[in-house]
Write an enzyme that holds these catalytic residues in place. Structure first.
Site, PDB file in Angstrom:
ATOM      1  CG  HIS A 170     -38.584 -88.383 104.294  1.00  0.00           C
ATOM      2  ND1 HIS A 170     -37.302 -88.859 104.363  1.00  0.00           N
ATOM      3  CD2 HIS A 170     -39.538 -89.199 104.901  1.00  0.00           C
ATOM      4  CE1 HIS A 170     -37.500 -89.961 104.938  1.00  0.00           C
ATOM      5  NE2 HIS A 170     -39.007 -90.211 105.312  1.00  0.00           N
ATOM      6  CB  CYS A 205     -31.633 -87.406 107.446  1.00  0.00           C
ATOM      7  SG  CYS A 205     -32.408 -87.157 105.895  1.00  0.00           S
TER       8      CYS A 205
END
Ligand code: CIR
Length: 256
Positions: A160, A247
């Site tokens: 990501h 996250c």
């Protein structure tokens, strides 16, 4: 005040999605203990922590960041790039509806919140294995009425955008320049990760404080040398599932 929405670690964590790391055994009990200490750290830094119940069938559901993009004016519920993760969003939408007006990313768009880095009214989105051009365009359309501009950023070799780069102070980005080109981000100063710690670019910024993994001592030393306040957390087990510190929470401001 800040709210941090979190979710308990799933019993199925060992069946997580993996893109860049080999599958290794995960101690789910330890992951839960570490997650509770992470929540405690967020509390100690002034967050009201919302702890959502475990989703036993959703292996990656502790990684709540990927399910939404929360900005002061709106929350955009994502359509995660990994099909196994799509069922995580519905219950998150119900929670976020208490705090924000909602919008959605729709097929064929895909978007993971871990790819979205917002700096003021500029929103950078990693064009990754998870977030596609249609998803990024939709995010731009949903946010345009509020004055945001959205830019797609190319990534190399990481899951990501926020694996590669996160904000660690008002004007400073922590970055691994091997994963993402620094010139994509005009303006701010940079601290580079230590080259021995490629995944060290991910930190949670809360006010002036950073929540940062113990796994990256060399990069942590760079942050401390720059005068930043670092609160270290051991996230060894969720790291085996390719998750970083951002996250595991969705952090945003609320008035009450
Ligand atoms: C996944 O591959 O989707 C999970 N195993 C890890 C997600 C990490 N999330 C994030 O970086 N925002």
């Amino acid at each position: 005040m800040h709210v941090a929405v979190t979710r308990e670690v799933s019993a199925a964590l060992e069946r997580c999605e993996l893109s860049y790391q080999p599958r290794v055994s995960i101690d789910v009990s330890l992951a839960r203990e570490q997650h509770h200490r992470y929540q405690e750290t967020l509390r100690s830094l002034g967050c009201r922590v919302v702890s959502l119940p475990e989703l036993p069938e959703q292996a990656d559901s502790v990684f709540v960041e990927d399910t939404a993009v929360v900005l002061p004016e709106i929350a955009v519920i994502t359509r995660p790039g990994a099909e196994s993760r799509r069922a995580e969003t519905e219950s998150m939408a119900a929670v976020l509806a208490q705090y924000r007006h909602l919008a959605w990313i729709e097929a064929p768009g895909t978007l993971d919140g871990g790819d979205v880095l917002s700096i003021g009214k500029r929103v950078y989105v990693g064009l990754s294995g998870r977030s596609n051009r249609a998803g990024i365009e939709q995010l731009g359309e949903r946010l345009a009425p509020y004055g945001y501009t959205v830019a797609a950023v190319t990534l190399t070799g990481c899951l990501h955008l926020k694996t590669a780069v996160t904000r660690v102070a008002e004007e400073i980005l922590l970055i691994n320049p091997r994963f993402v080109d620094k010139t994509c981000f005009p303006g701010p100063r940079f601290i580079e990760v230590d080259q021995a710690e490629p995944s060290a670019g991910n930190a949670v910024l809360l006010g002036q404080a950073l929540v940062y993994p113990v796994s990256f001592p060399r990069t942590r030393a760079r942050l401390e040398k720059a005068g930043l306040e670092v609160h270290a957390v051991d996230m060894s087990e969720t790291e085996k599932a390719e998750g970083g510190v951002t996250c595991c929470s969705l952090v945003f401001e609320t008035s009450g």
